[in-house]
Design a protein around this motif. Structure first.
Motif, PDB file in Angstrom:
ATOM      1  N   GLU A  16       0.747  -1.111   0.080  1.00 25.22           N
ATOM      2  CA  GLU A  16       0.098  -0.017   0.037  1.00 25.22           C
ATOM      3  C   GLU A  16       0.931   1.412  -0.112  1.00 25.22           C
ATOM      4  O   GLU A  16       0.484   2.230  -0.616  1.00 25.22           O
ATOM      5  CB  GLU A  16      -0.761  -0.055   1.283  1.00 25.22           C
ATOM      6  CG  GLU A  16      -2.070  -1.107   1.078  1.00 25.22           C
ATOM      7  CD  GLU A  16      -3.132  -0.922   2.359  1.00 25.22           C
ATOM      8  OE1 GLU A  16      -2.968   0.279   2.919  1.00 25.22           O
ATOM      9  OE2 GLU A  16      -3.814  -1.822   2.458  1.00 25.22           O
ATOM     10  N   ARG A  17       2.121   1.100   0.638  1.00 22.47           N
ATOM     11  CA  ARG A  17       2.796   2.486   0.717  1.00 22.47           C
ATOM     12  C   ARG A  17       3.771   2.563  -0.658  1.00 22.47           C
ATOM     13  O   ARG A  17       3.994   3.752  -1.045  1.00 22.47           O
ATOM     14  CB  ARG A  17       3.853   2.390   2.074  1.00 22.47           C
ATOM     15  CG  ARG A  17       2.849   2.257   3.442  1.00 22.47           C
ATOM     16  CD  ARG A  17       4.050   2.593   4.539  1.00 22.47           C
ATOM     17  NE  ARG A  17       4.881   1.562   4.592  1.00 22.47           N
ATOM     18  CZ  ARG A  17       4.828   0.267   5.368  1.00 22.47           C
ATOM     19  NH1 ARG A  17       3.664   0.141   5.792  1.00 22.47           N
ATOM     20  NH2 ARG A  17       5.525  -0.649   5.449  1.00 22.47           N
ATOM     21  N   ASP A  18       4.252   1.235  -1.297  1.00 17.09           N
ATOM     22  CA  ASP A  18       4.956   1.495  -2.513  1.00 17.09           C
ATOM     23  C   ASP A  18       4.588   0.515  -3.499  1.00 17.09           C
ATOM     24  O   ASP A  18       5.381  -0.602  -3.281  1.00 17.09           O
ATOM     25  CB  ASP A  18       6.362   1.425  -1.930  1.00 17.09           C
ATOM     26  CG  ASP A  18       7.452   1.819  -3.088  1.00 17.09           C
ATOM     27  OD1 ASP A  18       6.709   1.779  -4.310  1.00 17.09           O
ATOM     28  OD2 ASP A  18       8.441   2.027  -2.922  1.00 17.09           O
ATOM     29  N   PRO A  19       3.348   0.658  -4.358  1.00 21.28           N
ATOM     30  CA  PRO A  19       3.047  -0.640  -5.199  1.00 21.28           C
ATOM     31  C   PRO A  19       4.073  -0.688  -6.146  1.00 21.28           C
ATOM     32  O   PRO A  19       4.216  -1.935  -6.435  1.00 21.28           O
ATOM     33  CB  PRO A  19       1.756   0.065  -5.608  1.00 21.28           C
ATOM     34  CG  PRO A  19       1.817   1.588  -5.313  1.00 21.28           C
ATOM     35  CD  PRO A  19       2.703   1.509  -3.877  1.00 21.28           C
ATOM     36  N   SER A  24       7.540  -4.874  -8.438  1.00 22.82           N
ATOM     37  CA  SER A  24       8.944  -5.087  -8.997  1.00 22.82           C
ATOM     38  C   SER A  24       9.676  -6.318  -8.109  1.00 22.82           C
ATOM     39  O   SER A  24       9.983  -7.256  -8.847  1.00 22.82           O
ATOM     40  CB  SER A  24       9.775  -3.956  -8.627  1.00 22.82           C
ATOM     41  OG  SER A  24       9.395  -2.691  -9.201  1.00 22.82           O
ATOM     42  N   ALA A  25       9.075  -6.442  -6.838  1.00 21.37           N
ATOM     43  CA  ALA A  25       9.553  -7.750  -6.105  1.00 21.37           C
ATOM     44  C   ALA A  25       8.934  -8.891  -6.688  1.00 21.37           C
ATOM     45  O   ALA A  25       9.163 -10.130  -6.789  1.00 21.37           O
ATOM     46  CB  ALA A  25       9.327  -7.615  -4.592  1.00 21.37           C
ATOM     47  N   LEU A  26       7.280  -8.567  -6.923  1.00 21.61           N
ATOM     48  CA  LEU A  26       6.513  -9.790  -7.631  1.00 21.61           C
ATOM     49  C   LEU A  26       7.297 -10.176  -9.001  1.00 21.61           C
ATOM     50  O   LEU A  26       7.501 -11.438  -9.157  1.00 21.61           O
ATOM     51  CB  LEU A  26       5.220  -9.362  -7.749  1.00 21.61           C
ATOM     52  CG  LEU A  26       4.090 -10.366  -8.165  1.00 21.61           C
ATOM     53  CD1 LEU A  26       2.686  -9.908  -7.872  1.00 21.61           C
ATOM     54  CD2 LEU A  26       4.035 -10.364  -9.764  1.00 21.61           C
ATOM     55  N   ILE A  27       7.430  -9.417  -9.684  1.00 14.48           N
ATOM     56  CA  ILE A  27       8.014  -9.761 -11.069  1.00 14.48           C
ATOM     57  C   ILE A  27       9.378 -10.730 -10.937  1.00 14.48           C
ATOM     58  O   ILE A  27       9.684 -11.592 -11.666  1.00 14.48           O
ATOM     59  CB  ILE A  27       7.987  -8.480 -11.984  1.00 14.48           C
ATOM     60  CG1 ILE A  27       6.817  -7.921 -12.469  1.00 14.48           C
ATOM     61  CG2 ILE A  27       8.903  -8.690 -13.241  1.00 14.48           C
ATOM     62  CD1 ILE A  27       6.926  -6.525 -13.084  1.00 14.48           C
ATOM     63  N   SER A  70      -3.614  -3.455 -10.281  1.00 11.47           N
ATOM     64  CA  SER A  70      -3.522  -3.013 -11.212  1.00 11.47           C
ATOM     65  C   SER A  70      -2.097  -3.092 -12.119  1.00 11.47           C
ATOM     66  O   SER A  70      -1.804  -3.646 -13.146  1.00 11.47           O
ATOM     67  CB  SER A  70      -3.923  -1.668 -11.523  1.00 11.47           C
ATOM     68  OG  SER A  70      -5.351  -1.238 -11.043  1.00 11.47           O
ATOM     69  N   LEU A  71      -1.054  -2.831 -11.522  1.00 16.15           N
ATOM     70  CA  LEU A  71       0.421  -3.089 -11.986  1.00 16.15           C
ATOM     71  C   LEU A  71       0.689  -4.515 -11.987  1.00 16.15           C
ATOM     72  O   LEU A  71       1.261  -4.914 -13.229  1.00 16.15           O
ATOM     73  CB  LEU A  71       1.325  -2.293 -11.132  1.00 16.15           C
ATOM     74  CG  LEU A  71       1.438  -0.953 -11.044  1.00 16.15           C
ATOM     75  CD1 LEU A  71       2.495  -0.392 -10.005  1.00 16.15           C
ATOM     76  CD2 LEU A  71       2.113  -0.440 -12.403  1.00 16.15           C
ATOM     77  N   ALA A  72       0.309  -5.326 -11.079  1.00 13.88           N
ATOM     78  CA  ALA A  72       0.599  -6.680 -11.343  1.00 13.88           C
ATOM     79  C   ALA A  72      -0.583  -7.279 -12.350  1.00 13.88           C
ATOM     80  O   ALA A  72       0.075  -8.259 -13.317  1.00 13.88           O
ATOM     81  CB  ALA A  72       0.099  -7.682  -9.975  1.00 13.88           C
ATOM     82  N   SER A  73      -1.547  -6.696 -12.746  1.00 13.35           N
ATOM     83  CA  SER A  73      -2.482  -7.302 -13.469  1.00 13.35           C
ATOM     84  C   SER A  73      -2.088  -7.055 -15.032  1.00 13.35           C
ATOM     85  O   SER A  73      -2.210  -7.814 -15.915  1.00 13.35           O
ATOM     86  CB  SER A  73      -3.992  -6.703 -13.424  1.00 13.35           C
ATOM     87  OG  SER A  73      -4.490  -7.076 -12.134  1.00 13.35           O
TER      88      SER A  73
END
Length: 211
Positions: A16-19, A24-27, A70-73
């Motif tokens: 929530e603080r830094d999507p 980036s960590a997810l990718i 949304s970024l992850a999607s």
């Protein structure tokens, strides 16, 4: 019953603080060898609705979104439409085309999210084998949720710990008393719905504390 409906942005507690950092960590978890090819941009909502976009700049893939989900999607959209692959919940792997990865058009593509919330799971999901999976599994599955636009999963996490503490503090019951009441981990959905008690137990204290 203590039911917790929570909006999951990502596995990281900092989502929530830094999507941008969270996605980036997810990718990096999903595509560790190609993560540096992606540039993430946080953009504003459009008329109160989340949006996502994909484009390219030079040799980099640009992902845009108005939230972590949304970024992850957008990342998942790129994998599906440009790499013809899916990050599935069976293997949590992707099969990629040859490097370099294909580039979206420089002019960009956008999509608008029309449903504010995407609900996922139900009361029984947390029984069966899911009661015993590790946090490593949950990280991958929460990544999958975010990539598929899910932002409201139902989570029965920590309920038994709350009940144990409440009955011990207020009614002087012991751990053994409560263990004879709780069902085993795989049967907790039916226990929570009031159908059974004590079945398949006892529920170990270490399981309660780990949850």
């Amino acid at each position: 019953a203590v039911w917790l409906l929570f909006a999951v942005l990502l596995a990281s507690a900092h989502a929530e603080r830094d999507p941008v950092a969270a996605v980036s960590a997810l990718i990096a978890r999903v595509l560790p060898q190609q993560a540096n090819m992606f540039v993430l941009q946080l953009v504003p909502q459009q008329q109160g609705q989340d949006v996502m976009g994909i484009a390219s700049s030079g040799q980099q893939i640009v992902l845009q979104g108005s939230s972590g989900v949304s970024l992850a999607s957008a990342f998942n959209w790129y994998l599906n439409d440009f790499c013809n692959t899916t990050y599935d919940w069976n293997t949590y792997t992707v099969d990629l085309p040859a490097i370099p990865l294909p580039l979206p058009p420089t002019t960009g593509l956008t999509r608008t999210r029309f449903a504010k919330w995407s609900y996922y799971m139900n009361v029984c999901t947390y029984g069966y084998s899911l009661a015993f999976v590790s946090w490593d599994y949950w990280v991958k599955h929460i990544d999958w949720m975010a990539m598929n636009g899910i932002n409201m999963p139902l989570a029965f996490v920590g309920q038994e710990a709350v009940m144990l503490r409440t009955f011990m503090d207020l009614y002087n019951l012991t751990v053994a008393d409560m263990q004879s009441f709780f069902s085993g981990a795989a049967f907790l959905p039916w226990y929570r719905m009031g159908n059974i008690q004590g079945w398949g137990g006892p529920l170990s204290l270490s399981w309660i504390q780990n949850r």
